[in-house]
Scaffold this active site. Structure first.
Site, mmCIF file in Angstrom:
data_model
loop_
_atom_site.group_PDB
_atom_site.id
_atom_site.type_symbol
_atom_site.label_atom_id
_atom_site.label_comp_id
_atom_site.label_asym_id
_atom_site.label_seq_id
_atom_site.Cartn_x
_atom_site.Cartn_y
_atom_site.Cartn_z
ATOM 1 N N LYS A 170 0.943 -0.972 -0.053
ATOM 2 C CA LYS A 170 -0.042 0.096 0.144
ATOM 3 C C LYS A 170 0.927 1.240 0.112
ATOM 4 O O LYS A 170 0.864 2.181 -0.965
ATOM 5 C CB LYS A 170 -1.069 0.112 1.263
ATOM 6 C CG LYS A 170 -1.843 1.334 1.324
ATOM 7 C CD LYS A 170 -2.612 1.611 0.364
ATOM 8 C CE LYS A 170 -3.094 2.904 0.724
ATOM 9 N NZ LYS A 170 -2.456 4.027 0.370
ATOM 10 N N CYS A 245 -20.590 4.338 3.345
ATOM 11 C CA CYS A 245 -20.501 2.929 3.409
ATOM 12 C C CYS A 245 -19.480 2.711 4.746
ATOM 13 O O CYS A 245 -18.290 2.232 4.718
ATOM 14 C CB CYS A 245 -19.862 2.348 2.141
ATOM 15 S SG CYS A 245 -20.007 0.506 2.268
ATOM 16 N N CYS A 252 -27.076 2.600 4.230
ATOM 17 C CA CYS A 252 -27.376 2.226 2.971
ATOM 18 C C CYS A 252 -28.773 2.920 2.313
ATOM 19 O O CYS A 252 -28.981 2.826 1.229
ATOM 20 C CB CYS A 252 -27.807 0.733 2.964
ATOM 21 S SG CYS A 252 -26.458 -0.378 3.354
ATOM 22 N N CYS A 255 -27.635 5.644 0.469
ATOM 23 C CA CYS A 255 -26.761 5.490 -0.719
ATOM 24 C C CYS A 255 -27.500 5.458 -1.938
ATOM 25 O O CYS A 255 -28.585 4.736 -1.775
ATOM 26 C CB CYS A 255 -26.119 4.181 -0.511
ATOM 27 S SG CYS A 255 -24.811 3.756 -1.801
ATOM 28 N N CYS A 261 -25.790 -2.950 -5.139
ATOM 29 C CA CYS A 261 -24.780 -3.440 -4.214
ATOM 30 C C CYS A 261 -25.493 -4.707 -3.821
ATOM 31 O O CYS A 261 -26.551 -4.694 -2.832
ATOM 32 C CB CYS A 261 -24.759 -2.402 -3.075
ATOM 33 S SG CYS A 261 -23.664 -3.020 -1.857
#
Length: 284
Positions: A170, A245, A252, A255, A261
Site C-alpha cells: 500500500k 459505507c 444504505c 446510498c 450493491c
C-alpha cells in the site's frame, strides 16, 4: 501533509491524499494480474459515488498535502512523501498531518537531517501517531538507507521501496504515485478493501469469495479496473467509506447506488434491536 514531486498536478493526482492507511505487512504479492470481465454496472456505481462524494465532505478531504512544504527541494519532497506515508499507517489523517508538520518545523524532513537526529527526538515529534515508537525506529533506519544507498533520495521502484523497514505494498504504491508520479498499482486501505468487497467487485484468486486482505483487493481490482481510474479510486472510496459505507451500520438508505450493491441493507441493525436500544428502561 506532503507536496507531490511535480509542480503540475495530473487530473487524477488531486484525488489522492494520505488516507487512513493500514500497513499490512505483506512485502510482495505472488498473484499475477490478469484481465477479467468487469462487474456489471461498475461505471454507474462509480459515477453515483462521485456524486455522493461531491455533496458530502469526508475527513480525507480536509488535509492540504502541499501545506508548508512547497519550498522543499525535489529530493527532500520525495523523502517527505515517504515519511508521511510511513506515519499514516494506522493513523488518522489529521494526526499524520500534524506530526509531519512538527518534523518540518524542526528541519527533519530530509534524509540527512533525520539520519543525524536522535531517535527519542523523532519519537517525541511524531507522537501520537499509531505505533510511534516503532515508527521512530523505522524512520531512522529508512533515513540511513536513503543516505547510504540513494544519496539522500528515495528508491524509485516498488520492489526497492518494499525493502525499506515498515513499507508494504500500500505504502509503496502510494509513494510511487505521489513522489515519482508513476502509477504502478492501486492504493488500497481498509476503506477501499471493505467497500470493494461489499460491492462484489473483488474475489479471491479462483474463488467466488471476497478478498481477505487489502493486497488481494489491490490485485483483484487491477484485473478489471481501467488504469485511468487507479489513482482517483482511492480517495473516492476512502471518502465514501468514511461517510456512507461506514464500517459499522452503513448508511444504505442514503446510498444512491444501493440497488447495485449485493450487500445493501445486510449489515444494518434490525428494527427490533433498534427499538430495544431506544426504548426507556422500566421503573421498578
Amino acid at each position: 501533509m506532503i507536496a507531490k514531486e511535480v509542480k503540475t498536478e495530473s487530473p487524477d493526482q488531486k484525488f489522492l491524499r494520505y488516507p487512513e492507511i493500514e500497513d499490512f505487512a505483506n512485502k510482495s504479492s505472488n498473484i499475477n494480474s490478469q484481465s477479467i470481465q468487469p462487474p456489471a454496472n461498475w461505471e454507474r456505481v462509480i459515477e453515483g459515488i462521485r456524486k455522493m462524494r461531491s455533496s458530502e465532505h469526508a475527513p480525507v478531504d480536509s488535509i492540504d498535502p502541499d501545506e508548508g512544504v512547497t519550498s522543499l527541494q525535489p529530493k527532500e519532497r520525495r523523502f517527505a512523501v515517504l515519511i508521511g506515508s510511513l506515519l499514516s499507517s494506522q493513523t488518522k489523517g489529521h494526526v499524520t498531518h500534524e506530526a509531519n508538520q512538527r518534523l518540518l518545523e524542526n528541519g527533519l524532513l530530509s534524509a540527512d537531517s533525520m539520519d543525524k537526529a536522535d531517535e527519542v527526538t523523532i519519537k517525541t515529534l511524531i507522537y501520537p501517531v499509531g505505533f510511534y515508537t516503532r515508527k521512530a525506529r523505522h524512520l531512522k533506519q529508512v533515513a540511513k538507507i536513503c543516505v547510504s544507498k540513494y544519496d539522500g533520495d528515495i528508491p524509485s521502484t516498488v520492489d526497492e521501496l518494499l525493502l525499506l523497514p515498515g513499507v508494504g505494498p500500500k505504502i509503496a504504491h502510494l509513494v510511487m504515485i505521489m513522489a515519482w508520479n508513476k502509477v504502478e498499482g492501486i492504493c488500497v486501505d481498509t476503506h477501499v478493501h471493505r467497500v470493494s468487497n461489499r460491492l462484489g467487485w473483488v474475489s479471491q484468486p479462483g474463488k467466488k469469495q471476497g478478498t481477505r486482505s487489502p493486497e488481494e483487493t489491490r490485485v483483484s481490482l487491477q484485473q478489471w479496473l481501467p488504469k485511468e481510474e487507479w489513482v482517483s479510486i482511492n480517495l473516492l472510496l476512502v471518502g465514501f467509506g468514511q461517510t456512507i459505507c461506514t464500517p459499522l451500520r452503513p448508511r444504505c438508505a442514503k446510498c444512491t447506488v444501493s440497488q447495485f450493491c449485493p450487500s445493501a441493507f445486510k449489515e444494518m441493525s434490525s428494527p427490533a434491536s433498534t427499538s430495544r436500544t431506544l426504548s426507556p428502561k422500566k421503573k421498578h
